[in-house]
Design an enzyme around this catalytic site. Structure first.
Site, PDB file in Angstrom:
ATOM      1  CG  ASP A  31      17.406  -6.566 -11.867  1.00  0.00           C
ATOM      2  OD1 ASP A  31      17.453  -5.920 -10.796  1.00  0.00           O
ATOM      3  OD2 ASP A  31      16.841  -7.674 -11.971  1.00  0.00           O
ATOM      4  N   GLY A  74       4.140  -0.768  -3.800  1.00  0.00           N
ATOM      5  CA  GLY A  74       2.758  -0.633  -4.245  1.00  0.00           C
ATOM      6  C   GLY A  74       1.903  -0.141  -3.097  1.00  0.00           C
ATOM      7  CB  ALA A 102       4.651   7.540   6.160  1.00  0.00           C
ATOM      8  CE1 TYR A 131       7.545   0.039  -0.088  1.00  0.00           C
ATOM      9  CE2 TYR A 131       6.357   1.138   1.682  1.00  0.00           C
ATOM     10  CZ  TYR A 131       7.007   1.195   0.469  1.00  0.00           C
ATOM     11  OH  TYR A 131       7.112   2.396  -0.191  1.00  0.00           O
ATOM     12  CE  LYS A 152      10.567   2.367   0.643  1.00  0.00           C
ATOM     13  NZ  LYS A 152      11.420   2.735  -0.513  1.00  0.00           N
ATOM     14  CB  THR A 180      -7.309   9.189   8.923  1.00  0.00           C
ATOM     15  OG1 THR A 180      -6.499   8.634   9.977  1.00  0.00           O
ATOM     16  CG2 THR A 180      -8.689   9.531   9.466  1.00  0.00           C
ATOM     17  NE  ARG A 181      -3.170   4.819   5.000  1.00  0.00           N
ATOM     18  CZ  ARG A 181      -3.777   4.034   5.901  1.00  0.00           C
ATOM     19  NH1 ARG A 181      -4.459   4.574   6.889  1.00  0.00           N
ATOM     20  NH2 ARG A 181      -3.672   2.720   5.818  1.00  0.00           N
TER      21      ARG A 181
HETATM   22  P1  NAD Z   1       7.070   3.142  -8.674  1.00  0.00           P
HETATM   23  O1  NAD Z   1       6.790   1.697  -8.428  1.00  0.00           O
HETATM   24  O2  NAD Z   1       6.223   3.858  -9.678  1.00  0.00           O
HETATM   25  O3  NAD Z   1       8.598   3.340  -9.087  1.00  0.00           O
HETATM   26  C1  NAD Z   1       9.620   2.479  -8.649  1.00  0.00           C
HETATM   27  C2  NAD Z   1      10.387   2.032  -9.876  1.00  0.00           C
HETATM   28  O4  NAD Z   1      11.465   1.179  -9.461  1.00  0.00           O
HETATM   29  C3  NAD Z   1       9.536   1.217 -10.860  1.00  0.00           C
HETATM   30  O5  NAD Z   1       9.485   1.848 -12.125  1.00  0.00           O
HETATM   31  C4  NAD Z   1      10.246  -0.118 -10.935  1.00  0.00           C
HETATM   32  O6  NAD Z   1      10.246  -0.713 -12.222  1.00  0.00           O
HETATM   33  C5  NAD Z   1      11.662   0.250 -10.501  1.00  0.00           C
HETATM   34  N1  NAD Z   1      12.382  -0.930 -10.049  1.00  0.00           N
HETATM   35  C6  NAD Z   1      11.918  -1.911  -9.212  1.00  0.00           C
HETATM   36  N2  NAD Z   1      12.841  -2.862  -9.086  1.00  0.00           N
HETATM   37  C7  NAD Z   1      13.908  -2.480  -9.848  1.00  0.00           C
HETATM   38  C8  NAD Z   1      15.161  -3.075 -10.131  1.00  0.00           C
HETATM   39  N3  NAD Z   1      15.501  -4.259  -9.604  1.00  0.00           N
HETATM   40  N4  NAD Z   1      16.013  -2.413 -10.949  1.00  0.00           N
HETATM   41  C9  NAD Z   1      15.668  -1.223 -11.504  1.00  0.00           C
HETATM   42  N5  NAD Z   1      14.486  -0.616 -11.277  1.00  0.00           N
HETATM   43  C10 NAD Z   1      13.624  -1.247 -10.457  1.00  0.00           C
HETATM   44  O7  NAD Z   1       7.000   3.865  -7.267  1.00  0.00           O
HETATM   45  P2  NAD Z   1       6.973   5.416  -6.888  1.00  0.00           P
HETATM   46  O8  NAD Z   1       5.619   5.725  -6.383  1.00  0.00           O
HETATM   47  O9  NAD Z   1       7.542   6.225  -7.987  1.00  0.00           O
HETATM   48  O10 NAD Z   1       7.949   5.413  -5.628  1.00  0.00           O
HETATM   49  C11 NAD Z   1       9.322   5.766  -5.735  1.00  0.00           C
HETATM   50  C12 NAD Z   1      10.011   5.490  -4.410  1.00  0.00           C
HETATM   51  O11 NAD Z   1       9.366   6.227  -3.367  1.00  0.00           O
HETATM   52  C13 NAD Z   1       9.996   4.032  -3.973  1.00  0.00           C
HETATM   53  O12 NAD Z   1      11.208   3.733  -3.333  1.00  0.00           O
HETATM   54  C14 NAD Z   1       8.867   3.974  -2.974  1.00  0.00           C
HETATM   55  O13 NAD Z   1       9.006   2.920  -2.050  1.00  0.00           O
HETATM   56  C15 NAD Z   1       9.004   5.333  -2.317  1.00  0.00           C
HETATM   57  N6  NAD Z   1       7.734   5.768  -1.716  1.00  0.00           N
HETATM   58  C16 NAD Z   1       6.681   6.068  -2.524  1.00  0.00           C
HETATM   59  C17 NAD Z   1       5.474   6.449  -1.954  1.00  0.00           C
HETATM   60  C18 NAD Z   1       4.280   6.770  -2.795  1.00  0.00           C
HETATM   61  O14 NAD Z   1       3.216   7.053  -2.228  1.00  0.00           O
HETATM   62  N7  NAD Z   1       4.381   6.771  -4.131  1.00  0.00           N
HETATM   63  C19 NAD Z   1       5.359   6.536  -0.562  1.00  0.00           C
HETATM   64  C20 NAD Z   1       6.448   6.206   0.230  1.00  0.00           C
HETATM   65  C21 NAD Z   1       7.656   5.847  -0.359  1.00  0.00           C
HETATM   66  N1  GDD Z   2      -5.155   0.802  -2.804  1.00  0.00           N
HETATM   67  C1  GDD Z   2      -6.436   0.848  -2.406  1.00  0.00           C
HETATM   68  N2  GDD Z   2      -7.412   0.496  -3.286  1.00  0.00           N
HETATM   69  N3  GDD Z   2      -6.716   1.210  -1.133  1.00  0.00           N
HETATM   70  C2  GDD Z   2      -8.014   1.267  -0.765  1.00  0.00           C
HETATM   71  C3  GDD Z   2      -9.070   0.934  -1.637  1.00  0.00           C
HETATM   72  C4  GDD Z   2      -8.749   0.525  -2.961  1.00  0.00           C
HETATM   73  O1  GDD Z   2      -9.603   0.210  -3.793  1.00  0.00           O
HETATM   74  N4  GDD Z   2     -10.250   1.084  -0.969  1.00  0.00           N
HETATM   75  C5  GDD Z   2      -9.926   1.491   0.253  1.00  0.00           C
HETATM   76  N5  GDD Z   2      -8.589   1.582   0.403  1.00  0.00           N
HETATM   77  C6  GDD Z   2      -7.890   1.908   1.655  1.00  0.00           C
HETATM   78  C7  GDD Z   2      -6.815   0.889   2.051  1.00  0.00           C
HETATM   79  O2  GDD Z   2      -7.405  -0.272   2.594  1.00  0.00           O
HETATM   80  C8  GDD Z   2      -6.029   1.694   3.065  1.00  0.00           C
HETATM   81  O3  GDD Z   2      -6.645   1.602   4.338  1.00  0.00           O
HETATM   82  C9  GDD Z   2      -6.151   3.130   2.546  1.00  0.00           C
HETATM   83  O4  GDD Z   2      -7.194   3.122   1.546  1.00  0.00           O
HETATM   84  C10 GDD Z   2      -4.877   3.651   1.899  1.00  0.00           C
HETATM   85  O5  GDD Z   2      -4.413   2.660   1.002  1.00  0.00           O
HETATM   86  P1  GDD Z   2      -3.167   2.892   0.018  1.00  0.00           P
HETATM   87  O6  GDD Z   2      -3.218   4.262  -0.532  1.00  0.00           O
HETATM   88  O7  GDD Z   2      -3.158   1.774  -0.968  1.00  0.00           O
HETATM   89  O8  GDD Z   2      -1.892   2.647   0.942  1.00  0.00           O
HETATM   90  P2  GDD Z   2      -1.375   3.199   2.369  1.00  0.00           P
HETATM   91  O9  GDD Z   2      -1.709   4.641   2.587  1.00  0.00           O
HETATM   92  O10 GDD Z   2      -1.828   2.273   3.428  1.00  0.00           O
HETATM   93  O11 GDD Z   2       0.184   3.055   2.141  1.00  0.00           O
HETATM   94  C11 GDD Z   2       0.759   3.788   1.042  1.00  0.00           C
HETATM   95  O12 GDD Z   2       1.458   4.906   1.497  1.00  0.00           O
HETATM   96  C12 GDD Z   2       2.701   4.655   2.084  1.00  0.00           C
HETATM   97  C13 GDD Z   2       3.320   5.957   2.527  1.00  0.00           C
HETATM   98  O13 GDD Z   2       2.457   6.700   3.306  1.00  0.00           O
HETATM   99  C14 GDD Z   2       1.570   2.847   0.185  1.00  0.00           C
HETATM  100  O14 GDD Z   2       1.757   3.421  -1.095  1.00  0.00           O
HETATM  101  C15 GDD Z   2       2.920   2.583   0.711  1.00  0.00           C
HETATM  102  O15 GDD Z   2       3.701   1.892  -0.282  1.00  0.00           O
HETATM  103  C16 GDD Z   2       3.566   3.924   1.049  1.00  0.00           C
HETATM  104  O16 GDD Z   2       4.864   3.705   1.555  1.00  0.00           O
END
Ligand code: NAD
Ligand code: GDD
Length: 321
Positions: free
Chosen positions: A50, A76, A119, A149, A153, A219-220
């Protein structure tokens, strides 16, 4: 032999990064709360621990690693970060990890550390028009992220940049834009839209209806994980010290995302728009800075990445039936 530490190696991007660093010949230590669910461990050493625990963090940073990648976070998709129920965990857990990892790396004289921002730190007021979101790096202030969140960041990227300025450690900060791909979270509540939609369509029969949060017009852009890893390594090893977007510029509506996945799956799917956590109205990466700073930017199409992701998620769905 060069050494690397991957914090969050049991997670989605961390797992892919460990594989890439091993292919480059690094000795790699991974650390995470858990082993990876979908990769066999490829790290030379994997510590289940941890990173909120300062002693544990100091013990895993026991040498001046050539490269440290700080990806561990409580994170998430929209269903996790926009409900409000996880805000205290997100703020406390992720900030504590960042404070611990960065300081331990500095005290152990590690030369270089990469931090994964998001982002989600961009101001909500620039993401209200789904057709014209502004996510240029210099649009970050006045700060107004739409989630805790995003605020965490923003705090942590500033923290890393202070160590860049005031301590002898090279910190690099990326702002990831919605990364997707195989071996990522696809169920359980933390999955993001690409994985959730692939899962819903994989579970559906042609002609079925699936639930979509919001009106589908938000949009995304989505970046395939291989390009995320490529951009991460290029930025981490560069001399560029300001935060940089790592994302795709191929913006789509969520409805278009659903249509693309339906087409890949070869299924006719009807959308049922329901209320849900939706986040900002529009978001897209702006890649002008990464192109000029690194001479590189992501270029693969969304469809290419979705084909690989759908195939993997469909196999997970079948395995779990
Ligand atoms: P992920 O949740 O799959 O990976 C993060 C990992 O961190 C997990 O395996 C989790 O168990 C570990 N973790 C959490 N708390 C911990 C702790 N206390 N000690 C040790 N490990 C711990 O997420 P990801 O998609 O691989 O994202 C990686 C990084 O990129 C994150 O910082 C996330 O915020 C950032 N990020 C991801 C996205 C995306 O779209 N995936 C977008 C923007 C930023
Ligand atoms: N997750 C999810 N599940 N989203 C859905 C669904 C569904 O079943 N149906 C529609 N959506 C819509 C969400 O409401 C949101 O408007 C859009 O799809 C994108 O959702 P996500 O992909 O879950 O997240 P995000 O784009 O708003 O944010 C993500 O991206 C960030 C970086 O750009 C997250 O992963 C953040 O943690 C990340 O930092």
């Amino acid at each position: 032999m060069k050494t690397a530490l991957v914090c969050g190696a049991g997670g989605f991007i961390g797992g892919h990064l460990v594989r890439r660093l091993k292919s480059e010949g690094f000795w790699v230590r991974g650390v995470d709360l858990k082993f990876h669910e979908y990769f066999d461990n490829e790290a030379d050493d994997f510590v289940v621990g941890d990173l909120r625990d300062q002693q544990l963090t100091r013990s895993v940073i026991d040498r001046p690693f050539d490269e440290i990648y700080q990806l561990a976070a409580d994170m998430g998709g929209a269903g996790f970060i926009f409900t409000g129920e996880n805000d205290a965990d997100i703020m406390h857990n992720s900030a504590t990890i960042n404070l611990n990892v960065l300081d331990a790396a500095y005290k152990r004289a590690c030369p270089r550390i990469f931090y994964s921002s998001s982002a989600c730190m961009y101001p909500a007021y620039n993401q209200e028009d789904p057709d014209n979101p502004n996510c240029a790096e210099d649009s970050a202030y006045p700060a107004a992220p739409d989630s805790e969140y995003g605020w965490e960041k923003l705090f942590s990227e500033r923290l890393f940049l202070t160590y860049n300025r005031n301590r002898r450690i090279q910190a690099r900060v990326a702002r990831y834009h919605n990364i997707f791909g195989p071996q990522g979270t696809w169920t359980g509540g933390r999955e993001k839209a690409p994985a959730a939609i692939c899962r819903k369509i994989a579970m559906a029969k042609s002609g079925d209806t699936i639930d979509i949060w919001g009106d589908g017009k938000q949009t995304r852009s989505f970046l395939f994980v291989d390009e995320c890893v490529e951009g991460t390594l290029r930025l981490a090893r560069s001399d560029f010290t300001s935060p940089v977007n790592i994302g795709s510029e191929e913006m789509v509506t969520i409805d278009q995302l659903v249509d693309l996945v339906s087409d890949i799956a070869g299924k006719s799917i009807t959308k049922n728009h329901i209320p849900g956590p939706v986040g900002v109205r529009g978001r897209n990466s702006d890649n002008r800075l990464i192109q000029s700073a690194l001479g590189w930017a992501p270029s693969h199409s969304l469809r290419e990445g979705l084909e690989k992701t759908y195939e993997w998620i469909e196999a997970q769905v079948k395995r779990n039936q």
